[in-house]
Design a protein around this motif. Structure first.
Motif, PDB file in Angstrom:
ATOM      1  N   ARG A 160       0.819  -1.266   0.160  1.00 12.70           N
ATOM      2  CA  ARG A 160       0.104   0.109  -0.143  1.00 12.70           C
ATOM      3  C   ARG A 160       0.984   1.343   0.011  1.00 12.70           C
ATOM      4  NH1 ARG A 160      -2.246   3.765  -0.937  1.00 12.70           N
ATOM      5  NH2 ARG A 160      -3.963   4.727  -0.128  1.00 12.70           N
ATOM      6  N   ALA A 161       1.979   1.316   0.657  1.00 13.12           N
ATOM      7  CA  ALA A 161       2.863   2.605   0.567  1.00 13.12           C
ATOM      8  C   ALA A 161       3.596   2.534  -0.650  1.00 13.12           C
ATOM      9  CB  ALA A 161       3.974   2.165   1.895  1.00 13.12           C
ATOM     10  N   LEU A 162       3.888   1.662  -1.344  1.00 16.91           N
ATOM     11  CA  LEU A 162       4.478   1.661  -2.423  1.00 16.91           C
ATOM     12  C   LEU A 162       3.505   2.183  -3.643  1.00 16.91           C
ATOM     13  CD1 LEU A 162       6.777  -1.737  -2.851  1.00 16.91           C
ATOM     14  CD2 LEU A 162       7.523   0.492  -3.129  1.00 16.91           C
ATOM     15  N   LEU A 163       2.151   1.582  -3.435  1.00 15.26           N
ATOM     16  CA  LEU A 163       1.143   2.030  -4.420  1.00 15.26           C
ATOM     17  C   LEU A 163       0.952   3.639  -4.058  1.00 15.26           C
ATOM     18  CD1 LEU A 163      -1.293  -0.867  -4.141  1.00 15.26           C
ATOM     19  CD2 LEU A 163      -0.031   0.046  -6.362  1.00 15.26           C
ATOM     20  N   HIS A 164       0.981   4.115  -2.884  1.00 18.86           N
ATOM     21  CA  HIS A 164       0.920   5.458  -2.387  1.00 18.86           C
ATOM     22  C   HIS A 164       2.041   6.419  -3.273  1.00 18.86           C
ATOM     23  CE1 HIS A 164      -0.292   9.079  -0.470  1.00 18.86           C
ATOM     24  NE2 HIS A 164       1.086   9.359   0.098  1.00 18.86           N
ATOM     25  N   ILE A 165       3.420   5.890  -3.172  1.00 17.39           N
ATOM     26  CA  ILE A 165       4.329   6.624  -3.887  1.00 17.39           C
ATOM     27  C   ILE A 165       4.256   6.490  -5.360  1.00 17.39           C
ATOM     28  CG2 ILE A 165       6.810   6.081  -4.318  1.00 17.39           C
ATOM     29  CD1 ILE A 165       7.270   4.893  -1.713  1.00 17.39           C
ATOM     30  N   LEU A 166       3.756   5.506  -5.695  1.00 14.74           N
ATOM     31  CA  LEU A 166       3.493   5.550  -7.452  1.00 14.74           C
ATOM     32  C   LEU A 166       2.100   6.508  -7.574  1.00 14.74           C
ATOM     33  CD1 LEU A 166       3.053   2.198  -9.103  1.00 14.74           C
ATOM     34  CD2 LEU A 166       1.915   4.403  -9.962  1.00 14.74           C
ATOM     35  N   ALA A 167       1.206   6.637  -6.913  1.00 14.69           N
ATOM     36  CA  ALA A 167       0.213   7.446  -7.145  1.00 14.69           C
ATOM     37  C   ALA A 167       0.439   8.854  -6.928  1.00 14.69           C
ATOM     38  CB  ALA A 167      -1.185   7.237  -6.203  1.00 14.69           C
ATOM     39  N   GLU A 168       1.374   9.313  -6.096  1.00 12.48           N
ATOM     40  CA  GLU A 168       1.902  10.611  -5.691  1.00 12.48           C
ATOM     41  C   GLU A 168       2.830  11.047  -6.971  1.00 12.48           C
ATOM     42  OE1 GLU A 168       2.518  13.014  -2.987  1.00 12.48           O
ATOM     43  OE2 GLU A 168       0.218  12.219  -2.250  1.00 12.48           O
ATOM     44  N   THR A 169       3.673  10.005  -7.229  1.00  8.66           N
ATOM     45  CA  THR A 169       4.452  10.500  -8.524  1.00  8.66           C
ATOM     46  C   THR A 169       3.800  10.591  -9.612  1.00  8.66           C
ATOM     47  OG1 THR A 169       6.274   8.884  -7.441  1.00  8.66           O
ATOM     48  CG2 THR A 169       6.777   9.465  -9.831  1.00  8.66           C
ATOM     49  N   ALA A 170       2.950   9.876 -10.008  1.00  7.42           N
ATOM     50  CA  ALA A 170       2.163  10.133 -11.261  1.00  7.42           C
ATOM     51  C   ALA A 170       1.263  11.243 -11.226  1.00  7.42           C
ATOM     52  CB  ALA A 170       1.134   8.905 -11.290  1.00  7.42           C
ATOM     53  N   GLN A 171       0.571  11.751  -9.866  1.00  2.00           N
ATOM     54  CA  GLN A 171      -0.168  12.936  -9.583  1.00  2.00           C
ATOM     55  C   GLN A 171       0.864  14.073  -9.830  1.00  2.00           C
ATOM     56  OE1 GLN A 171      -1.684  13.565  -5.529  1.00  2.00           O
ATOM     57  NE2 GLN A 171      -3.042  15.245  -6.490  1.00  2.00           N
ATOM     58  N   HIS A 172       2.087  14.288  -9.427  1.00  2.30           N
ATOM     59  CA  HIS A 172       2.893  15.191  -9.458  1.00  2.30           C
ATOM     60  C   HIS A 172       3.531  15.351 -10.802  1.00  2.30           C
ATOM     61  CE1 HIS A 172       2.030  16.835  -5.632  1.00  2.30           C
ATOM     62  NE2 HIS A 172       2.534  15.717  -5.077  1.00  2.30           N
ATOM     63  N   ALA A 173       3.685  14.263 -11.719  1.00  2.00           N
ATOM     64  CA  ALA A 173       4.220  14.176 -13.035  1.00  2.00           C
ATOM     65  C   ALA A 173       3.073  15.077 -13.931  1.00  2.00           C
ATOM     66  CB  ALA A 173       4.511  12.763 -13.644  1.00  2.00           C
ATOM     67  N   GLY A 174       1.922  14.965 -13.469  1.00  2.00           N
ATOM     68  CA  GLY A 174       0.931  15.626 -14.277  1.00  2.00           C
ATOM     69  C   GLY A 174       0.944  16.954 -13.722  1.00  2.00           C
ATOM     70  N   HIS A 175       0.926  17.453 -12.787  1.00  2.00           N
ATOM     71  CA  HIS A 175       1.318  18.846 -12.338  1.00  2.00           C
ATOM     72  C   HIS A 175       2.666  19.152 -13.083  1.00  2.00           C
ATOM     73  CE1 HIS A 175      -0.707  17.930  -8.268  1.00  2.00           C
ATOM     74  NE2 HIS A 175      -1.642  18.273  -8.808  1.00  2.00           N
ATOM     75  N   ALA A 176       3.555  18.853 -12.869  1.00  3.69           N
ATOM     76  CA  ALA A 176       4.726  19.313 -13.594  1.00  3.69           C
ATOM     77  C   ALA A 176       4.537  19.456 -15.202  1.00  3.69           C
ATOM     78  CB  ALA A 176       5.903  17.999 -13.535  1.00  3.69           C
ATOM     79  N   ASP A 177       3.627  18.606 -15.886  1.00  2.00           N
ATOM     80  CA  ASP A 177       3.595  18.719 -17.278  1.00  2.00           C
ATOM     81  C   ASP A 177       2.619  20.133 -17.540  1.00  2.00           C
ATOM     82  OD1 ASP A 177       3.875  17.496 -19.962  1.00  2.00           O
ATOM     83  OD2 ASP A 177       1.641  16.888 -19.745  1.00  2.00           O
ATOM     84  N   ILE A 178       1.870  20.698 -16.438  1.00  2.00           N
ATOM     85  CA  ILE A 178       1.398  21.552 -16.892  1.00  2.00           C
ATOM     86  C   ILE A 178       1.832  22.943 -16.225  1.00  2.00           C
ATOM     87  CG2 ILE A 178      -0.538  23.115 -15.712  1.00  2.00           C
ATOM     88  CD1 ILE A 178      -2.124  20.371 -15.091  1.00  2.00           C
ATOM     89  N   VAL A 179       2.981  22.693 -15.377  1.00  3.94           N
ATOM     90  CA  VAL A 179       3.999  23.778 -15.271  1.00  3.94           C
ATOM     91  C   VAL A 179       4.835  24.120 -16.257  1.00  3.94           C
ATOM     92  CG1 VAL A 179       5.772  24.530 -13.751  1.00  3.94           C
ATOM     93  CG2 VAL A 179       3.931  23.454 -12.576  1.00  3.94           C
ATOM     94  N   ARG A 180       5.379  22.903 -16.964  1.00  5.98           N
ATOM     95  CA  ARG A 180       6.318  23.266 -17.908  1.00  5.98           C
ATOM     96  C   ARG A 180       5.431  23.825 -19.307  1.00  5.98           C
ATOM     97  NH1 ARG A 180      11.189  21.254 -20.201  1.00  5.98           N
ATOM     98  NH2 ARG A 180      11.341  22.332 -22.170  1.00  5.98           N
ATOM     99  N   GLU A 181       4.224  23.131 -19.563  1.00  7.69           N
ATOM    100  CA  GLU A 181       3.667  23.706 -20.777  1.00  7.69           C
ATOM    101  C   GLU A 181       3.356  25.423 -20.559  1.00  7.69           C
ATOM    102  OE1 GLU A 181      -0.426  22.812 -23.234  1.00  7.69           O
ATOM    103  OE2 GLU A 181       0.080  21.591 -21.588  1.00  7.69           O
ATOM    104  N   ALA A 182       3.107  25.623 -19.314  1.00  5.37           N
ATOM    105  CA  ALA A 182       2.766  26.920 -19.189  1.00  5.37           C
ATOM    106  C   ALA A 182       4.093  27.801 -19.343  1.00  5.37           C
ATOM    107  CB  ALA A 182       2.301  27.195 -17.854  1.00  5.37           C
ATOM    108  N   LEU A 183       5.236  27.134 -19.113  1.00  3.27           N
ATOM    109  CA  LEU A 183       6.598  27.952 -19.109  1.00  3.27           C
ATOM    110  C   LEU A 183       6.871  28.189 -20.403  1.00  3.27           C
ATOM    111  CD1 LEU A 183       9.391  28.551 -17.783  1.00  3.27           C
ATOM    112  CD2 LEU A 183      10.051  26.359 -18.116  1.00  3.27           C
ATOM    113  N   ASP A 184       6.869  27.185 -21.429  1.00  6.99           N
ATOM    114  CA  ASP A 184       7.252  27.239 -22.669  1.00  6.99           C
ATOM    115  C   ASP A 184       6.704  26.432 -23.838  1.00  6.99           C
ATOM    116  OD1 ASP A 184       8.225  24.867 -22.464  1.00  6.99           O
ATOM    117  OD2 ASP A 184      10.236  25.371 -22.488  1.00  6.99           O
TER     118      ASP A 184
END
Length: 190
Positions: A160-184
């Motif tokens: 369950r802890a590993l699944l949480h790490i995976l979910a957090e990583t995926a969620q923040h990768a999506g956030h990062a994609d939005i931040v990068r798209e807004a950058l350039d």
């Protein structure tokens, strides 16, 4: 059906260390986590330190800070897998200073570099893969630390802890994609 076997080294960018073979569910979990780590890291391609520290949306998020946060969160949950709730703070007793340190995870501080942030994240990933490869049982559980968001969830297994790490990583990768798209205008996919 023959179990797929891969080494931890095939999941990470650091190919220098010998790693035990990881099979079945562990290989699936680590492979999926490695894919989401790749998407997160990929959002920083060709950026300067200054660009990685820029806030491009109304949120306080920047690319370097997102990677710092994900690395910190993953490090904490891997310690939880090994040590139980003593590896985590008592969230109900956090001070303003504790919250300020936590907020610093979401930004690049003076003197921090994107290369340094990415190297630290790679080390956290290497450690996670090493721990997962060596776990005797993904069902091993610990009580969760005190926190309002854990109400009704008395314990989590290593799985369950590993699944949480995976979910957090995926969620923040999506956030990062939005931040990068807004950058350039760059996108992870598409």
């Amino acid at each position: 059906m023959k179990a797929e076997t891969m080494t931890v080294n095939q999941l990470t960018t650091d190919q220098s260390a010998e790693a035990p073979a990881v099979t079945d569910e562990r290989a699936d979990l680590l492979r999926t986590l490695a894919e989401h780590r790749h998407f997160l890291r990929f959002t920083t391609r060709d950026l300067t330190d200054e660009q990685a520290s820029l806030r491009t949306t109304k949120s306080a998020l920047c690319l370097g800070g997102l990677i710092k946060h994900v690395a910190s969160m993953e490090r904490m949950w891997v310690r939880f897998i090994l040590e139980g709730p003593s590896a985590m703070p008592d969230f109900t007793e956090m001070t303003e200073e504790d919250f300020a340190r936590r907020a610093d995870e979401f930004r690049m501080l003076p003197g921090e570099t994107l290369a340094g942030v990415l190297d630290a994240y790679a080390e956290v990933a290497r450690r996670t893969e090493e721990v997962v490869a060596g776990l005797p049982d993904l069902n091993a559980s610990w009580p969760l630390p005190k926190a309002p968001w854990f109400e009704g969830q008395p314990e989590w297994s290593a799985r369950r802890a590993l699944l949480h790490i995976l979910a957090e990583t995926a969620q923040h990768a999506g956030h990062a994609d939005i931040v990068r798209e807004a950058l350039d205008g760059a996108k992870t996919m598409g």
